[in-house]
Design a protein around this motif. Sequence first.
Motif, PDB file in Angstrom:
ATOM      1  N   GLY A  21       0.787  -1.213   0.000  1.00 25.96           N
ATOM      2  CA  GLY A  21       0.000   0.000   0.000  1.00 25.96           C
ATOM      3  C   GLY A  21       0.818   1.261   0.000  1.00 25.96           C
ATOM      4  N   TRP A  22       2.142   1.121   0.060  1.00 26.43           N
ATOM      5  CA  TRP A  22       3.060   2.253   0.058  1.00 26.43           C
ATOM      6  C   TRP A  22       2.805   3.180   1.232  1.00 26.43           C
ATOM      7  CZ3 TRP A  22       4.189   4.224  -5.569  1.00 26.43           C
ATOM      8  CH2 TRP A  22       4.565   3.130  -6.362  1.00 26.43           C
ATOM      9  N   GLY A  23       2.550   2.621   2.392  1.00 26.21           N
ATOM     10  CA  GLY A  23       2.565   3.411   3.598  1.00 26.21           C
ATOM     11  C   GLY A  23       1.240   3.984   4.027  1.00 26.21           C
ATOM     12  N   GLU A  24       1.321   4.758   5.115  1.00 27.26           N
ATOM     13  CA  GLU A  24       0.137   5.424   5.631  1.00 27.26           C
ATOM     14  C   GLU A  24      -0.241   6.583   4.715  1.00 27.26           C
ATOM     15  OE1 GLU A  24      -1.576   4.370   8.176  1.00 27.26           O
ATOM     16  OE2 GLU A  24      -0.169   2.711   8.463  1.00 27.26           O
ATOM     17  N   LYS A  25      -1.468   7.070   4.895  1.00 27.73           N
ATOM     18  CA  LYS A  25      -1.942   8.162   4.061  1.00 27.73           C
ATOM     19  C   LYS A  25      -1.299   9.480   4.479  1.00 27.73           C
ATOM     20  CE  LYS A  25      -6.369   6.176   2.727  1.00 27.73           C
ATOM     21  NZ  LYS A  25      -7.828   6.390   2.667  1.00 27.73           N
ATOM     22  N   GLY A  26      -1.146  10.365   3.514  1.00 28.29           N
ATOM     23  CA  GLY A  26      -0.582  11.678   3.767  1.00 28.29           C
ATOM     24  C   GLY A  26      -1.274  12.722   2.910  1.00 28.29           C
ATOM     25  N   GLN A  27      -0.841  13.958   3.045  1.00 33.71           N
ATOM     26  CA  GLN A  27      -1.481  15.079   2.356  1.00 33.71           C
ATOM     27  C   GLN A  27      -0.941  15.250   0.939  1.00 33.71           C
ATOM     28  OE1 GLN A  27      -1.569  18.789   4.652  1.00 33.71           O
ATOM     29  NE2 GLN A  27      -0.905  17.620   6.445  1.00 33.71           N
ATOM     30  N   VAL A  28      -1.840  15.614   0.038  1.00 37.24           N
ATOM     31  CA  VAL A  28      -1.472  16.036  -1.315  1.00 37.24           C
ATOM     32  C   VAL A  28      -2.136  17.390  -1.553  1.00 37.24           C
ATOM     33  CG1 VAL A  28      -1.637  15.557  -3.775  1.00 37.24           C
ATOM     34  CG2 VAL A  28      -1.267  13.681  -2.171  1.00 37.24           C
ATOM     35  N   LYS A  29      -1.329  18.427  -1.667  1.00 34.31           N
ATOM     36  CA  LYS A  29      -1.848  19.776  -1.888  1.00 34.31           C
ATOM     37  C   LYS A  29      -1.940  20.038  -3.384  1.00 34.31           C
ATOM     38  CE  LYS A  29       0.197  21.577   2.390  1.00 34.31           C
ATOM     39  NZ  LYS A  29       1.116  22.577   2.979  1.00 34.31           N
ATOM     40  N   LEU A  30      -3.145  20.320  -3.860  1.00 36.51           N
ATOM     41  CA  LEU A  30      -3.311  20.583  -5.285  1.00 36.51           C
ATOM     42  C   LEU A  30      -2.636  21.882  -5.693  1.00 36.51           C
ATOM     43  CD1 LEU A  30      -6.916  19.357  -6.148  1.00 36.51           C
ATOM     44  CD2 LEU A  30      -4.787  18.096  -5.878  1.00 36.51           C
ATOM     45  N   SER A  31      -2.387  22.773  -4.748  1.00 38.89           N
ATOM     46  CA  SER A  31      -1.638  23.993  -5.059  1.00 38.89           C
ATOM     47  C   SER A  31      -0.214  23.643  -5.479  1.00 38.89           C
ATOM     48  CB  SER A  31      -1.614  24.929  -3.847  1.00 38.89           C
ATOM     49  OG  SER A  31      -1.029  24.282  -2.726  1.00 38.89           O
ATOM     50  N   ASP A  32       0.370  22.614  -4.852  1.00 33.63           N
ATOM     51  CA  ASP A  32       1.710  22.169  -5.241  1.00 33.63           C
ATOM     52  C   ASP A  32       1.703  21.612  -6.659  1.00 33.63           C
ATOM     53  OD1 ASP A  32       2.686  22.881  -2.773  1.00 33.63           O
ATOM     54  OD2 ASP A  32       2.581  20.854  -1.934  1.00 33.63           O
ATOM     55  N   ILE A  33       0.620  20.926  -7.020  1.00 33.68           N
ATOM     56  CA  ILE A  33       0.520  20.394  -8.378  1.00 33.68           C
ATOM     57  C   ILE A  33       0.381  21.533  -9.386  1.00 33.68           C
ATOM     58  CG2 ILE A  33      -0.933  19.039  -9.946  1.00 33.68           C
ATOM     59  CD1 ILE A  33      -1.514  17.148  -7.649  1.00 33.68           C
ATOM     60  N   LEU A  34      -0.479  22.499  -9.089  1.00 35.40           N
ATOM     61  CA  LEU A  34      -0.666  23.607 -10.016  1.00 35.40           C
ATOM     62  C   LEU A  34       0.601  24.427 -10.194  1.00 35.40           C
ATOM     63  CD1 LEU A  34      -4.207  24.899  -8.950  1.00 35.40           C
ATOM     64  CD2 LEU A  34      -3.612  23.529 -10.957  1.00 35.40           C
ATOM     65  N   ASN A  35       1.438  24.472  -9.195  1.00 30.73           N
ATOM     66  CA  ASN A  35       2.693  25.235  -9.315  1.00 30.73           C
ATOM     67  C   ASN A  35       3.668  24.616 -10.320  1.00 30.73           C
ATOM     68  OD1 ASN A  35       1.926  27.167  -7.439  1.00 30.73           O
ATOM     69  ND2 ASN A  35       2.856  26.088  -5.704  1.00 30.73           N
ATOM     70  N   LEU A  36       3.366  23.376 -10.749  1.00 32.11           N
ATOM     71  CA  LEU A  36       4.235  22.701 -11.716  1.00 32.11           C
ATOM     72  C   LEU A  36       3.882  23.057 -13.157  1.00 32.11           C
ATOM     73  CD1 LEU A  36       4.081  19.165 -10.062  1.00 32.11           C
ATOM     74  CD2 LEU A  36       6.026  20.725  -9.995  1.00 32.11           C
ATOM     75  N   ARG A  37       2.771  23.757 -13.379  1.00 32.74           N
ATOM     76  CA  ARG A  37       2.357  24.033 -14.739  1.00 32.74           C
ATOM     77  C   ARG A  37       3.261  25.093 -15.376  1.00 32.74           C
ATOM     78  NH1 ARG A  37      -0.944  26.828 -11.431  1.00 32.74           N
ATOM     79  NH2 ARG A  37      -1.689  28.917 -12.004  1.00 32.74           N
ATOM     80  N   ARG A  38       3.294  25.043 -16.677  1.00 30.95           N
ATOM     81  CA  ARG A  38       4.103  25.993 -17.448  1.00 30.95           C
ATOM     82  C   ARG A  38       3.400  27.339 -17.448  1.00 30.95           C
ATOM     83  NH1 ARG A  38       3.953  27.377 -23.015  1.00 30.95           N
ATOM     84  NH2 ARG A  38       5.934  28.238 -23.766  1.00 30.95           N
ATOM     85  N   ARG A  39       4.158  28.354 -17.112  1.00 31.52           N
ATOM     86  CA  ARG A  39       3.600  29.705 -17.103  1.00 31.52           C
ATOM     87  C   ARG A  39       3.731  30.299 -18.507  1.00 31.52           C
ATOM     88  NH1 ARG A  39       1.021  30.119 -12.106  1.00 31.52           N
ATOM     89  NH2 ARG A  39       2.283  29.023 -10.575  1.00 31.52           N
ATOM     90  N   GLY A  40       2.598  30.501 -19.185  1.00 31.64           N
ATOM     91  CA  GLY A  40       2.650  30.995 -20.543  1.00 31.64           C
ATOM     92  C   GLY A  40       2.657  32.500 -20.610  1.00 31.64           C
TER      93      GLY A  40
END
Length: 386
Positions: free
Chosen positions: A367-386
């Motif tokens: 199961g790859w460990g206990e559950k933890g947080q995933v912040k969608l703001s961190d994901i959005l910060n990976l997008r290319r700034r056009g």
Amino acid sequence: MAATQVQALLRFLSQDAKLPLATAIAWVKDLQRADLRKYYIILLSSTIVDDISKSDLKALQDISQDEKTAKQVLNAAKRAMSKKRTAPEHNAALTSKKAKRVEPEKNATPSDIESALSLPSSLASEEELSKTVLLTNRAPLVLAFAVSVTKYTMPEQPISSRLSLAQAVVSANSRTKAVSLGIASGKSAEEEGWGQGQPVVKILGRNVKVLKRWDYDPKDGQRKEKGSLTMDSGSLNEPQPQRAFESSNTLPPLWGLDLEAAPKFNERSSIERTNSLPIHTAESVRAYLLKSFTTYREPGTEPSGGPGNKSATPSLAQKERCLGLLLRGIDIVCESWSSTLSADELDRRAWAWYLHVRPDVQPGAAGWGEKGQVKLSDILNLRRRG
């Protein structure tokens, strides 16, 4: 009494009847010496346990000279045979229910099947996404990234294939992690030759063995009406985002091979090992994704009422909404880069993106460990700034 009967009897006495091993061994010797026909244990049934269940208490008591133990053995034999007689009917019912759940509707076309496998998506704004924090563990997050990125790197693959391929990546990573933690040892199924000669594709930087589905056209039976705006159905009916690349080697629909299950699935000679190999089924992967994401709540802010409070347990609709938000966030990032990166580079970066946002938990094997947080703001910060 044959050796196999002795082993079966000893196993029954020690496990089912719960006799101490020394007592169980003594019982086996007593039964071997006894004139069983005299005590109505006629030995005409398929198992010795069945014979014991049909005997009477006096027969067993005379053999063992212990009334309490004789009752214990007789009752255990009757329980065992009762379960055996009811198991086929029970298992048939379970199989019927399972088949009813996963099999497509009668006369369903491939297009219908693909639509049924659609995943939740969302029209949430980036502002709403940036405020969202999810709770999950690492395996389903890898699944989500793999399903999302293959929509861009392998646009010809329907959702059924993308789900299967994503699970192949997760399974391979789980095996690697288990070996690194010392939980698994020995050669992997692939190292032992399973899947030899099968095609290979790269997803999230990992090579996975696949099975080509030459006889499957996911657009067969496709209707003309527009697809749902709230579900990702594998891009069957929706326009594709603009890309600067196309798949260099267009492939038919694929299945991700479940090589670790191959030795159990097919025990025939190595010559036949590529003829009948298990796959990761899209239905099971989809079901796993749908239940794997919930909204993170700060300690002390959970709904009141304790574990028995149904409102404290996320509903399926809530979990689907969380998955839709996550997939939208990953999709925004992939689409922002797809016009400037090659398929290989987008795939490579997607793995780096996952590593950047994965839950900060101690991973286990499956199961790859206990559950933890995933912040969608961190994901959005990976997008290319056009």
